[in-house]
Design an enzyme around this catalytic site. Structure first.
Site, mmCIF file in Angstrom:
data_model
loop_
_atom_site.group_PDB
_atom_site.id
_atom_site.type_symbol
_atom_site.label_atom_id
_atom_site.label_comp_id
_atom_site.label_asym_id
_atom_site.label_seq_id
_atom_site.Cartn_x
_atom_site.Cartn_y
_atom_site.Cartn_z
ATOM 1 N N ASN A 1 -5.376 12.063 9.859
ATOM 2 C CA ASN A 1 -5.050 11.993 8.435
ATOM 3 C C ASN A 1 -5.877 12.939 7.570
ATOM 4 O O ASN A 1 -5.482 13.257 6.467
ATOM 5 C CB ASN A 1 -5.212 10.561 7.922
ATOM 6 C CG ASN A 1 -6.539 9.941 8.297
ATOM 7 O OD1 ASN A 1 -6.920 9.910 9.465
ATOM 8 N ND2 ASN A 1 -7.267 9.465 7.303
ATOM 9 N N SER B 1 3.053 3.159 8.373
ATOM 10 C CA SER B 1 2.879 2.656 7.006
ATOM 11 C C SER B 1 3.887 3.321 6.077
ATOM 12 O O SER B 1 3.988 4.545 6.036
ATOM 13 C CB SER B 1 1.458 2.947 6.531
ATOM 14 O OG SER B 1 1.335 2.559 5.191
ATOM 15 N N SER C 1 -2.882 -0.585 8.183
ATOM 16 C CA SER C 1 -4.155 -1.172 8.624
ATOM 17 C C SER C 1 -3.918 -2.459 9.409
ATOM 18 O O SER C 1 -4.502 -2.653 10.481
ATOM 19 C CB SER C 1 -5.054 -1.474 7.414
ATOM 20 O OG SER C 1 -5.340 -0.297 6.713
ATOM 21 N N CYS D 1 -10.382 6.395 1.770
ATOM 22 C CA CYS D 1 -11.219 5.225 2.062
ATOM 23 C C CYS D 1 -12.690 5.551 1.948
ATOM 24 O O CYS D 1 -13.509 4.676 1.730
ATOM 25 C CB CYS D 1 -10.932 4.707 3.464
ATOM 26 S SG CYS D 1 -9.209 4.788 3.872
ATOM 27 N N THR E 1 5.982 -15.579 4.033
ATOM 28 C CA THR E 1 7.343 -15.208 3.647
ATOM 29 C C THR E 1 7.460 -13.691 3.607
ATOM 30 O O THR E 1 6.611 -13.006 3.035
ATOM 31 C CB THR E 1 7.675 -15.816 2.266
ATOM 32 O OG1 THR E 1 7.479 -17.223 2.364
ATOM 33 C CG2 THR E 1 9.110 -15.517 1.854
ATOM 34 N N HIS F 1 4.093 3.695 2.790
ATOM 35 C CA HIS F 1 3.737 4.480 1.597
ATOM 36 C C HIS F 1 3.315 5.911 1.937
ATOM 37 O O HIS F 1 3.041 6.713 1.049
ATOM 38 C CB HIS F 1 2.685 3.758 0.749
ATOM 39 C CG HIS F 1 1.288 3.754 1.276
ATOM 40 N ND1 HIS F 1 0.316 4.592 0.790
ATOM 41 C CD2 HIS F 1 0.678 3.012 2.235
ATOM 42 C CE1 HIS F 1 -0.827 4.346 1.415
ATOM 43 N NE2 HIS F 1 -0.631 3.392 2.302
HETATM 44 C C1 PLP Z 1 -3.082 5.478 5.482
HETATM 45 C C2 PLP Z 1 -3.441 5.333 6.905
HETATM 46 C C3 PLP Z 1 -3.660 4.068 7.474
HETATM 47 C C4 PLP Z 1 -3.649 2.801 6.658
HETATM 48 O O1 PLP Z 1 -2.372 2.440 6.208
HETATM 49 P P1 PLP Z 1 -2.266 1.393 4.997
HETATM 50 O O2 PLP Z 1 -0.811 1.105 4.894
HETATM 51 O O3 PLP Z 1 -2.810 2.083 3.792
HETATM 52 O O4 PLP Z 1 -3.047 0.187 5.393
HETATM 53 C C5 PLP Z 1 -3.955 3.997 8.803
HETATM 54 N N1 PLP Z 1 -4.026 5.100 9.568
HETATM 55 C C6 PLP Z 1 -3.822 6.335 9.068
HETATM 56 C C7 PLP Z 1 -3.887 7.508 9.968
HETATM 57 C C8 PLP Z 1 -3.533 6.494 7.717
HETATM 58 O O5 PLP Z 1 -3.347 7.713 7.222
#
Ligand code: PLP
Length: 395
Positions: A151, A199, A71, A324, A237, A201
């Site tokens: 997504n 991202s 994000s 979300c 940091t 995760h």
């Molecule tokens: C998960 C996701 C984000 C947001 O990433 P975060 O690390 O959770 O802030 C943005 N764009 C897409 C397409 C995502 O799937």
């Protein structure tokens, strides 16, 4: 049976990523800005991580910034490109109606500041055509921001072609590559990308770590003021355990990409084939132009929320779209964008798998979805009306 099928929302960290994170936290705890040895060792690890990301993306290390997530990377890229455009009198931005909210909400904010936003239609198959982008570009267009992989439905956009059009017209091109990184090859030079968000995760790295690639020609705007970290562009940091772990996970997923791709596609096809047999159902998004791991279906006559809760009782973790928007009763903006009517968009299910799932799990998911959809339809007044011809079937 337990089945985790919500990898587009987040993934379980890999053993390797956890080990790296713990190792850095224990043994490499210095502040990279400190001048003594412990600090300099931390600094070296940070710069090595940056170098490795740059190599994967075919960028220069000075074009890589670590952020708090996808994000933040999306926000910083879009705001920076918009303000750079504004200084040249260009205030028109092109995007699509089915971007992640990190992009859409940033664009809303810019619109309030006087930017003009054009959201392209994503067509019923969920894929933007390069010609649509070419047609929408104007003299005053400063930025095109279009995601690599959606997504919610998993469709892949022709970003290389879109990037080429932007290059030719002198417009910056940003892509939210969060669902693509670690799953599809990315080469910022060949793919004509000026800015890109990733991202960790989403590829078995830690939460709270993002990567922004921004071409060196673009002046970045700070979202966070303070210290001189990240070449003065992102104060605070550095989250060294997170960053080094994120980069380890990124490398691992890139190295095993091909092998995993084949395996995941086999499992995904079991889902698509099985779920397609449920009457009055439909796959969302193009059947071919899609990533390996994401499957999204609409089932007429049911509520997605009830479906999710009953699947959870059967041990299956899935979603009805974006994490979300869950918790709100609004149907997914992505499904509305591909033309699904409200009543159908409400009955959606997203299953997102990775290489740790199994074929046995896929057969189980198909069987359980079939059972739960049947049960929900039996108790649904809407389904009763559909069956008795008082309402027309849409699917
Ligand atoms: C998960 C996701 C984000 C947001 O990433 P975060 O690390 O959770 O802030 C943005 N764009 C897409 C397409 C995502 O799937």
């Amino acid at each position: 049976m337990k089945v985790y099928a919500d990898n587009a929302a987040t993934t379980k960290m890999s053993e390797h990523a956890v080990e790296v994170m713990v190792d850095i936290a224990k043994n490499n705890y210095g502040n990279p800005s400190s001048l003594y040895k412990i600090g300099q060792i931390a600094k070296e690890s940070l710069e090595k991580a940056r170098q490795e990301v740059a190599e994967i993306l075919n960028a220069e290390p000075r074009e890589i910034y670590f952020t708090s997530g996808g994000s933040e990377a999306d926000n910083q890229a879009i705001i920076s490109a918009a303000y750079a455009g504004k200084r040249k009198g260009k205030t028109h931005i092109i995007s699509t109606a089915f971007e992640h909210h990190a992009v859409l909400h940033t664009l809303n904010k810019l619109e309030k500041e006087g930017f003009e936003i054009t959201l392209l239609d994503v067509n019923s198959n969920g894929v933007v055509k390069p010609s649509q982008v070419a047609d929408a570009i104007r003299e005053d267009t400063c930025l095109v921001t279009i995601m690599y992989v959606n997504n919610e439905i998993g469709t892949i956009m022709p970003i290389r072609e879109i990037g080429a059009i932007c290059r030719e017209k002198g417009v910056l091109f940003h892509t939210d590559a969060v669902q693509a990184a670690g799953h599809l090859p990315i080469d910022v030079v060949k793919d004509n990308i000026d800015m890109l968000a990733i991202s960790a995760h989403k590829f078995q790295g830690p939460k709270g770590v993002g990567i922004l690639y921004s071409n060196k020609k673009i002046p970045l705007v700070n979202l966070i003021e303070g210290g001189a970290q990240e070449r003065n562009k992102r104060a605070g940091t550095e989250n060294l355990p997170g960053i080094v772990s994120a980069v380890a996970a990124f490398k691992d997923s890139v190295n095993s990409m091909e092998e995993n791709h084949t395996k995941i596609i086999e499992m995904r096809d079991i889902l698509i084939e099985g779920l397609s047999k449920i009457p009055h159902s439909a796959l969302n998004g193009d059947r071919e132009k899609r990533n390996a791991g994401t499957v999204n279906f609409c089932f007429e006559g049911i509520e997605g929320e009830s479906l999710l809760l009953l699947l959870d009782e059967a041990g299956i973790s899935a979603s009805s779209g974006s994490a979300c928007t869950s918790g709100s009763l609004d149907p997914s903006h992505v499904l509305l964008a591909i033309g699904r009517p409200h009543e159908v968009a409400h009955g959606s299910l997203r299953l997102s798998i990775n290489e740790h799932n199994t074929k046995e799990q896929m057969h189980y998911v198909v069987k359980e979805v079939e059972r739960v959809v049947g049960y929900l339809r039996d108790i649904s007044p809407v389904w009763y009306d559909l069956k008795n011809g008082k309402r027309e079937f849409i699917l």
